[in-house]
Design a protein around this motif. Sequence first.
Motif, short mmCIF file in Angstrom:
data_model
loop_
_atom_site.label_atom_id
_atom_site.label_comp_id
_atom_site.label_asym_id
_atom_site.label_seq_id
_atom_site.Cartn_x
_atom_site.Cartn_y
_atom_site.Cartn_z
N SER A 75 0.82 -1.21 0.00
CA SER A 75 0.00 0.00 0.00
C SER A 75 0.85 1.27 0.00
O SER A 75 0.37 2.34 0.30
CB SER A 75 -0.92 -0.01 1.21
N PHE A 76 2.14 1.14 -0.31
CA PHE A 76 3.00 2.32 -0.33
C PHE A 76 3.18 2.81 -1.76
O PHE A 76 3.14 2.02 -2.71
CB PHE A 76 4.40 2.00 0.22
N SER A 77 3.42 4.09 -1.89
CA SER A 77 3.89 4.56 -3.18
C SER A 77 4.95 5.62 -2.99
O SER A 77 4.96 6.36 -1.99
CB SER A 77 2.74 5.08 -4.05
N LEU A 78 5.86 5.66 -3.93
CA LEU A 78 6.97 6.60 -3.86
C LEU A 78 6.90 7.46 -5.11
O LEU A 78 6.88 6.93 -6.22
CB LEU A 78 8.29 5.82 -3.79
N ASP A 79 6.81 8.74 -4.91
CA ASP A 79 6.67 9.65 -6.04
C ASP A 79 7.71 10.74 -5.96
O ASP A 79 8.22 11.05 -4.90
CB ASP A 79 5.28 10.29 -6.04
N GLN A 80 7.96 11.31 -7.13
CA GLN A 80 8.88 12.43 -7.16
C GLN A 80 8.10 13.68 -7.55
O GLN A 80 7.67 13.82 -8.69
CB GLN A 80 10.00 12.17 -8.16
N PRO A 81 7.88 14.57 -6.57
CA PRO A 81 7.29 15.87 -6.93
C PRO A 81 8.27 16.63 -7.83
O PRO A 81 9.32 16.11 -8.15
CB PRO A 81 7.11 16.57 -5.58
N SER A 82 7.98 17.84 -8.17
CA SER A 82 8.76 18.52 -9.21
C SER A 82 10.22 18.83 -8.82
O SER A 82 11.07 18.95 -9.67
CB SER A 82 8.05 19.80 -9.62
N THR A 83 10.49 18.95 -7.52
CA THR A 83 11.84 19.35 -7.11
C THR A 83 12.83 18.19 -7.22
O THR A 83 12.54 17.10 -6.73
CB THR A 83 11.82 19.84 -5.64
N PRO A 84 13.99 18.42 -7.83
CA PRO A 84 14.99 17.34 -7.93
C PRO A 84 15.45 16.85 -6.55
O PRO A 84 15.61 17.67 -5.64
CB PRO A 84 16.16 18.00 -8.67
N LEU A 85 15.62 15.57 -6.43
CA LEU A 85 16.13 14.92 -5.20
C LEU A 85 15.17 15.01 -4.00
O LEU A 85 15.52 14.67 -2.89
CB LEU A 85 17.51 15.46 -4.79
N VAL A 86 13.94 15.48 -4.26
CA VAL A 86 12.92 15.46 -3.21
C VAL A 86 11.89 14.40 -3.58
O VAL A 86 11.41 14.37 -4.72
CB VAL A 86 12.23 16.83 -3.05
N TYR A 87 11.59 13.53 -2.63
CA TYR A 87 10.68 12.42 -2.89
C TYR A 87 9.56 12.40 -1.86
O TYR A 87 9.71 12.92 -0.76
CB TYR A 87 11.44 11.09 -2.86
N SER A 90 4.28 7.77 0.38
CA SER A 90 2.99 7.80 1.05
C SER A 90 2.46 6.39 1.20
O SER A 90 2.81 5.49 0.44
CB SER A 90 2.01 8.70 0.28
N GLY A 91 1.65 6.21 2.21
CA GLY A 91 1.11 4.88 2.44
C GLY A 91 0.23 4.86 3.66
O GLY A 91 0.07 5.87 4.34
N GLN A 92 -0.33 3.70 3.92
CA GLN A 92 -1.20 3.52 5.08
C GLN A 92 -0.51 2.64 6.10
O GLN A 92 0.17 1.69 5.75
CB GLN A 92 -2.50 2.85 4.66
#
Length: 129
Positions: A75-87, A90-92
């Motif tokens: 139930s986890f996900s890992l995303d990269q918002p627009s900023t480089p090297l910032v991740y 999210s999950g339950q």
Amino acid sequence: MTETVKLSAREQPHADIVRWTCPHGQHAAQGCVTCYHDSAEADPALPLWEVAVWFTSARPMPIRVLKDVRRHGCSFSLDQPSTPLVYLLSGQARAATGTEAVAGIVGFLIDNRHIVDAFTVTEVRAVHS
Ligand SMILES: [Zn+2]
């Protein structure tokens, strides 16, 4: 009822540091592998938390790794918002407190060093309804 807890890693008063320490003595932003394993087998009566953890990585993570998290973490996900090297991870997590929920989600990263070997948590948010 909705409860939101937030942590900003910068400029924390002492009281907040105590509040963000899990029962195993780890600061939630540092992650706790025990909390991570506990949340996997948590009592279904415990609250379910929606947790978001922003962190910076010392090195860029390949897209392949980001996708891999979905397989490993269920139930986890890992995303990269627009900023480089910032991740954003999210999950339950099911846990008695938001602190344990966050410590568990960050603990997932600690327990899976192949995903990211050096990271700094900058902000977290835990909400349960
Ligand atoms: Zn813990």
